[in-house]
Enzyme design. Structure first.
Site, PDB file in Angstrom:
ATOM      1  N   GLU A 504     -50.318 -11.599  -2.129  1.00 38.90           N
ATOM      2  CA  GLU A 504     -49.986 -10.688  -1.301  1.00 38.90           C
ATOM      3  C   GLU A 504     -48.345 -10.605  -1.500  1.00 38.90           C
ATOM      4  O   GLU A 504     -47.728 -11.804  -1.924  1.00 38.90           O
ATOM      5  CB  GLU A 504     -50.133 -11.022   0.341  1.00 38.90           C
ATOM      6  CG  GLU A 504     -51.559 -11.294   0.540  1.00 38.90           C
ATOM      7  CD  GLU A 504     -52.496  -9.542   0.499  1.00 38.90           C
ATOM      8  OE1 GLU A 504     -51.788  -8.653   0.373  1.00 38.90           O
ATOM      9  OE2 GLU A 504     -53.742  -9.880   0.085  1.00 38.90           O
ATOM     10  N   HIS A 553     -50.658  -7.058   5.441  1.00 37.73           N
ATOM     11  CA  HIS A 553     -51.335  -8.424   4.985  1.00 37.73           C
ATOM     12  C   HIS A 553     -50.753  -9.093   6.284  1.00 37.73           C
ATOM     13  O   HIS A 553     -51.452 -10.337   6.371  1.00 37.73           O
ATOM     14  CB  HIS A 553     -50.707  -9.081   4.017  1.00 37.73           C
ATOM     15  CG  HIS A 553     -49.236  -8.799   3.687  1.00 37.73           C
ATOM     16  ND1 HIS A 553     -48.431  -9.236   4.468  1.00 37.73           N
ATOM     17  CD2 HIS A 553     -48.541  -8.323   2.731  1.00 37.73           C
ATOM     18  CE1 HIS A 553     -46.986  -8.915   4.137  1.00 37.73           C
ATOM     19  NE2 HIS A 553     -47.110  -8.536   2.877  1.00 37.73           N
ATOM     20  N   HIS A 645     -57.474  -8.114   3.273  1.00 42.88           N
ATOM     21  CA  HIS A 645     -55.885  -8.089   3.249  1.00 42.88           C
ATOM     22  C   HIS A 645     -55.124  -9.271   3.422  1.00 42.88           C
ATOM     23  O   HIS A 645     -53.712  -9.246   3.648  1.00 42.88           O
ATOM     24  CB  HIS A 645     -55.099  -6.973   3.549  1.00 42.88           C
ATOM     25  CG  HIS A 645     -55.580  -5.473   2.984  1.00 42.88           C
ATOM     26  ND1 HIS A 645     -55.638  -4.944   1.759  1.00 42.88           N
ATOM     27  CD2 HIS A 645     -56.304  -4.385   3.744  1.00 42.88           C
ATOM     28  CE1 HIS A 645     -56.030  -3.500   1.482  1.00 42.88           C
ATOM     29  NE2 HIS A 645     -56.354  -3.336   2.655  1.00 42.88           N
TER      30      HIS A 645
END
Length: 698
Positions: A504, A553, A645
């Protein structure tokens, strides 16, 4: 050649050939008609008519091809992908009949076949479950037993990679280092010298029941371990693996040292009063103050006490050299452990030894000599040493040689009075000499060199074991027989180790300063995800995290404030992924963030790479959507909303998808890494740069 082409391309070529044939027939017919008519003024009319007829023919063929591609070719590809997902992976659920609504009875027949396959699989699973329940219970009992035993237990293949380890082994080998992991080299954690020698010795004996005791040290030299090695049964001529049990002898040594100190104190405290009593009685004239009988009895008892104490003390001193702690230790193992301790203290050492077995307490000898070398270095005498063990009559002589000034005997005596292991035992170093019935002294070694000499009274040369007596096979362990292929291109998919990872980031533009804020990875070994081997950490990006990225995220600047920087995390991840094939969804994006760190780290992320986007295209066709959500939906994988995510959530979903894609690839005949890579490159050049180093690995 045509078989290597996709179905849609072959159909396109078929219609292209049909169009070319129609144009050729039209042109031939017009030319024959013009020649038969024999009228030049009609040429323009023939040409115009041919052009119009040609375009109409091409249009009709193109339209029919388009309808055929939309309603026949694509549905067949989609139907084939759905069938393979159910045939080779545990995908459940029915097939959407709308995929092939223009294919007549094919879609219902495929649905019925998939349903029948699912029913058969369920019935088989129920039958197998009844038998595997018992095995599962036994497996759980075995895992519980091995997790509770005092010793660390390690199972290694013939090329010294870990196939099993228990919690105690993690504590013993992982001190100050990364925790052990499956399919990793044992020598990432333990020094290889004694282990390689013991392995070679056991193989040379040809005796499956033989075992070898050895001393080995952790890679950092912080611990000296007592180990026992026993070979596993090898199949198909492969190098046999082995079981290694490990014990940290520090605690045992401390207990033994306390016991020895207590016994010595007992003898000392009893010996002194007995001697004093004897002296006092000697001052009383015989038959003097005490009555005759009492005097005689008193003297007899004192003499008996004195004799008993003296005898017990003598027997104790003699028995110390025959105690449990004095085992037969290989000279090479002893020197390797001593060198590890010295290198851990920042010293350097060369070793040279005869093939000898010494009767000694290896831990005590290592502690004594390493303590003396540390003292020599602290005095500034020397920091580089040569360690030698040579045969000396019925025993052996240990020499500790250095280039520099001689060591005064008085200084050596002072050091011998110091504790053997400060903080562990107060037993002085010279007690090791008493235990081994030996001495240590300084001696000139010639040419500006000096040394310390320490004899070991009992030693013998290493001799080859006699040929083993044939014994019936009692157990047949079908473990660790996987033949490894050094060429990744030729390696079978199930023989490779994979690290599936995801990142991420602060944004989508690494070239413009975006950074990693989280990285997660899991390991896949022998076709299964190893639950206990997970890499998951936040990263301090040293820059603000945009709100738009946080909304995706969920990682805020406060969450990464105390997290490590990317250089530290990337180095740890490099070690975690060492020797594995990297797998990611849209791999070029994640790899770009890692590879731009290579100059800073001095490391290369040159692992082979698989991208599940292109693997999905191989299995399901390029016309499908290949996002992680779409792929997970096709394969029946559920990603919890709270995990979507996030690096670890997407990593686990990607790993599960990869495990389902592998048997589908194998079902299409792509059994090796190279075969899959070649097929992937037909669907795009995305992995060309990511695997450019493959040529160097083969």
């Amino acid at each position: 050649m045509l078989r290597a082409l996709s179905l849609r391309l072959r159909i396109f070529l078929l219609f292209a050939g049909l169009a070319a044939g129609a144009l050729a027939a039209l042109i031939t017919g017009l030319w024959l008609g013009y020649r038969r008519l024999g009228s030049p003024e009609t040429l323009e009319a023939f040409v115009q008519g041919g052009v119009v007829a040609g375009f109409v023919s091409l249009g009709v063929v193109a339209w029919v091809w388009y309808l055929f591609d939309i309603n026949v070719a694509r549905p067949i590809d989609s139907l084939a992908g759905a069938l393979r997902a159910r045939a080779h992976s545990d995908v459940t659920g029915g097939i959407d009949a709308r995929i092939a609504e223009y294919l007549g009875d094919l879609a219902p027949a495929a649905t019925a076949a998939a349903a029948s396959l699912s029913e058969t699989r369920n019935a088989l699973a129920e039958a197998v479950a009844r038998e595997t329940t018992r095995l599962t219970v036994e497996k759980q009992r075995l895992e519980t037993l091995l997790s509770d035993v005092d010793a660390g237990v390690i199972l290694c293949s013939g090329d010294h990679t870990l196939a099993f380890y228990n919690g105690q082994a993690v504590d013993l080998m992982g001190a100050g280092m990364a925790a052990p992991g499956l399919d990793r080299r044992l020598f990432d954690y333990l020094r290889e010298g004694p282990i390689l020698l013991a392995h070679a010795r056991l193989i040379a004996t040809g005796d499956n029941d033989a075992a070898s005791d050895l001393l080995c040290a952790t890679l950092t030299g912080s611990r000296v371990l007592s180990a026992r090695m026993r070979l596993m049964v090898a199949d198909n001529g492969t190098v046999p693996g082995y079981v290694l049990t490990l014990r940290d002898v520090t605690a045992d040594h401390a207990t033994h040292a306390r016991r020895e100190a207590l016994l010595a104190e007992v003898f000392d405290r009893v010996r002194r009063p007995a001697a004093n009593l004897t002296t006092l009685l000697a001052a009383i004239p015989e038959g003097g103050a005490a009555p005759g009988k009492l005097d005689r009895a008193l003297r007899e008892e004192v003499a008996t006490l004195t004799s008993a104490v003296t005898d017990l003390s003598r027997r104790h001193d003699e028995g110390r050299s025959d105690g449990w702690s004095l085992a037969m230790t290989r000279a090479s193992d002893l020197l390797d452990g001593l060198r590890a301790r010295m290198e851990g203290d920042g010293l350097t050492a060369e070793t040279q030894t005869d093939a000898l077995l010494l009767r000694c307490n290896g831990f005590e000898v290592i502690a004594l000599l390493s303590g003396l070398t540390e003292a020599i270095a602290r005095e500034g005498i020397a920091r580089a040493f040569r360690l030698q063990i040579e045969e000396d009559g019925t025993g052996a002589l240990i020499r500790l040689v250095w280039h520099g000034a001689a060591l005064p005997m008085a200084q050596l005596e002072t050091w011998l009075d110091a504790p053997l292991e400060p903080g562990i035992t107060t037993m002085p170093r010279r007690s090791v000499l008493a235990t081994h019935a030996t001495e240590i002294w300084p001696e000139a070694a010639g040419q500006g060199e000096n040394s310390l000499c320490m004899p070991i009274p009992q030693a013998r040369r290493v001799v080859r074991r006699p040929e083993p007596v044939a014994r019936p096979v009692v157990y047949d362990f079908d473990l660790l027989s996987k033949a490894r292929n050094a060429k990744v291109q030729d390696a079978r998919l199930h023989d490779l180790t994979y690290v599936v990872f995801d990142t991420e980031t602060t944004g989508l533009l690494p070239g413009q300063g975006d950074e990693i804020v989280q990285i997660a990875a899991v390991r896949i070994v022998n076709g299964r995800r190893v639950e206990g081997e997970v890499f998951n950490t936040l990263v301090n990006p040293r820059r603000p995290i945009p709100l738009s990225s946080t909304e995706v995220h969920g990682i805020t600047e406060a969450m990464v404030q105390d997290a490590p920087f990317v250089e530290e995390v990337a180095a740890r991840f490099h070690k975690f992924a060492e020797g594995a094939v990297l797998v990611a969804h849209n791999a070029p994006f994640d790899m770009e963030f890692l590879r731009r760190l290579e100059p800073t780290l001095g490391l290369r992320f040159d692992n082979p790479v698989f991208d599940t986007v292109l693997l999905s295209a191989v299995v399901f066709g390029q016309h499908e959507v290949h996002s992680l959500d779409a792929l997970s939906h096709r394969l029946g994988i559920t990603i919890p909303e709270e995990a979507r995510h996030t690096a670890i959530g997407d990593t686990i979903a990607t790993a599960d998808a990869f495990l389902k894609l592998v048997p589908m690839l194998q079902g299409r005949g792509f059994d090796t890494f190279g075969a899959v890579l070649s097929e992937v490159r037909r669907h795009g050049r995305l992995l060309k740069d990511l695997n450019e180093s493959m040529a160097d690995q083969t």
